[in-house]
Enzyme design. Structure first.
Site, PDB file in Angstrom:
ATOM      1  N   LYS A   1       2.915  -0.687   7.435  1.00 19.69           N
ATOM      2  CA  LYS A   1       2.338  -0.001   6.269  1.00 19.69           C
ATOM      3  C   LYS A   1       0.937   0.525   6.580  1.00 19.69           C
ATOM      4  O   LYS A   1       0.602   1.672   6.281  1.00 19.69           O
ATOM      5  CB  LYS A   1       2.296  -0.942   5.062  1.00 19.69           C
ATOM      6  CG  LYS A   1       2.119  -0.183   3.772  1.00 19.69           C
ATOM      7  CD  LYS A   1       1.452  -0.987   2.703  1.00 19.69           C
ATOM      8  CE  LYS A   1       0.117  -0.385   2.352  1.00 19.69           C
ATOM      9  NZ  LYS A   1      -0.769  -1.249   1.632  1.00 19.69           N
TER      10      LYS A   1
ATOM     11  N   ASP B   1       3.803   0.486  -0.645  1.00 18.92           N
ATOM     12  CA  ASP B   1       3.064  -0.682  -1.139  1.00 18.92           C
ATOM     13  C   ASP B   1       3.846  -1.290  -2.304  1.00 18.92           C
ATOM     14  O   ASP B   1       4.953  -0.842  -2.638  1.00 18.92           O
ATOM     15  CB  ASP B   1       1.622  -0.311  -1.534  1.00 18.92           C
ATOM     16  CG  ASP B   1       1.573   0.373  -2.891  1.00 18.92           C
ATOM     17  OD1 ASP B   1       2.619   0.893  -3.352  1.00 18.92           O
ATOM     18  OD2 ASP B   1       0.495   0.375  -3.496  1.00 18.92           O
TER      19      ASP B   1
END
Ligand code: SF4
Length: 210
Positions: A121, A139
């Site tokens: 991420k 997220d």
């Protein structure tokens, strides 16, 4: 309405709601963005932005960062949370950037993800927001919304990323991931929401959820 048609409608609504998508984490280059994204894990952008100015005043590049001890970094970033682990990662990754990358943040997933404290991420955010490569960093907001909008099964973040990349055109990814985060923060909390007033689910949501 197919999933793709619904996705395009959602993208249109988000574009109307959030025509501008300023990057939430304050930074001035790929290095300061990388550090800020690493710090934001299990914390909030607001908290990170409150404390990075102090850190970056002392060290806004790997060469100055390695002059600080892990304890000094930890002390500055303490209020952000997980400071011990994050301080170690920041100092260590700065050493690696100097040793292996001429003090620059590498522009590849493989090299980014090889840095301590940098997962997929974080690497995706840097690839997207620092270098402009199409990416869809997932997220907690994006993961939740993709499931609520029935664009993904919500099985895990890897699957959500894959599904969203399949559904949305690549040229929308970089802006859209921020628009979804903004929408999630403003309208779609983990608990408590208003399906009747909601600009998205009132039109395109999964009825059984409500
Ligand atoms: S109705 Fe609820 S789940 Fe759907 S987008 Fe709005 S806030 Fe999110």
């Amino acid at each position: 309405m197919t999933k793709k048609e619904k996705a395009i409608k959602i993208a249109e609504i988000l574009e109307n709601l959030y025509p501008e998508t300023p990057i939430p984490l304050q930074h001035k280059d790929p290095y300061t963005l990388l550090v800020a994204v690493l710090l934001s894990a299990q914390s909030t952008d607001k908290k990170v932005n409150q404390h990075t100015p102090t850190l970056f005043a002392k060290a806004d590049n790997p060469y100055d960062m390695v002059k600080l001890s892990v304890d000094e970094v930890r002390e500055i970033i303490k209020p952000i949370g997980l400071s011990g682990q994050k301080a170690k990662s920041i100092v260590k990754l700065s050493e690696i950037l100097i040793e292996k990358h001429n003090g620059k943040v590498p522009e590849s997933y493989k090299e980014l993800e090889a840095l301590p404290g940098v997962g997929h991420k974080t690497a995706s955010v840097v690839m997207s927001q620092a270098f402009g490569h199409p990416a869809f960093p997932v997220d907690t907001h994006i993961h939740r919304l993709a499931y609520r909008w029935t664009l993904s099964t919500g099985k895990n973040v890897e699957k959500t990323e894959k599904d969203l990349k399949n559904i949305f055109p690549e040229e929308l990814w970089n802006k859209l991931h921020l628009q979804i985060i903004f929408f999630g923060r403003e309208h779609c909390p983990a608990r408590g929401h208003n399906p009747k007033e909601c600009p998205i689910c009132s039109k395109y949501g999964r009825k059984s959820l409500f």
